[in-house]
Design a protein around this motif. Sequence first.
Motif: not given
Length: 302
Positions: A284-285, A288-289, A275-276, A271, A220, A279
């Motif tokens: 999609e991660t 990490n989310d 993720s930010n 992480n 990711e 987005y």
Amino acid sequence: MKIAIIGSGAMGSLFGAYLSKKNDVYMIDISQDAVNKINNFGICIEEKDHSKEYYHINAFLSGECKIICDLVILFVKSTQNIAALQKNLAIIGSNTILMSLQNGSGNDKDMARFVDKKQIVVGNTLNNCVTLENGNVYHSGCGLTIIGSLVNSDNVKVCANILKESSFETKIDNDINKVIWHKLFTNATLNPITALFNTKIKVCRENKDMWTLVENVLKEAILVANHDGCNFDYNEILKEIYDTTIRVGSGYTSMAQDLMNKRYTEIDKINGAISNLAYQYGIETPYNDFLVTAIHAKEKMF
């Protein structure tokens, strides 16, 4: 040179100790107890062969040092950068270089609030160390330190020379975005996973299921990084992370140490940063989310 180290944890102490061989170093910390220990007993670095050396360095409580420094190195939690620099404005002159070898993304933006971009140096280090019970620092693994400049300033050469003179293997990389991402890969995989399972770094390699987590988190992160203008090869980076688990496998990651000592972590700048940005790119991660949520859940258990 006059060098201030803001943050006297394991990494700050290691760099402060080594740099004091050739420079005037000032340790700065928010803990009065930490400041007193350094002033009274110095910093003891225990190497992998268990040899020990003491370094006698002046330490100050955050905000009390008034010496304008040539170089200021940040080793606080990256989430504390702005507060730490605001508290210690007196040590920052018109030509002071600010350097970060911290975890996470966005440290350059934090420093840019205080100095011109040409005075900012960022990078990563593959040195690994841990604070022992008696306050000594165990240097569990040596490795390359890579630094770069946002605007290819000569200041990065100055910093590289200073580090090399103090026994740090150092390399300059002119692609700063790549430097930041490169460090983020190791931190985004090994840090939260070892923290969640409370293990040494080598367990990520030895435990097949944990290594599967490393692989998926990295996939990711590589995808997001390459959307961000980089060109990383997944297999090459995975091999580097594997080699890291061998080289410094006997140590604990900084995030694992944070949770063991009931301290808040830098997960949002590691992480969370992935993720930010994912987005923003419509990527999609889920792995990490999940790690961000899981680490925050453990933090709330303190």
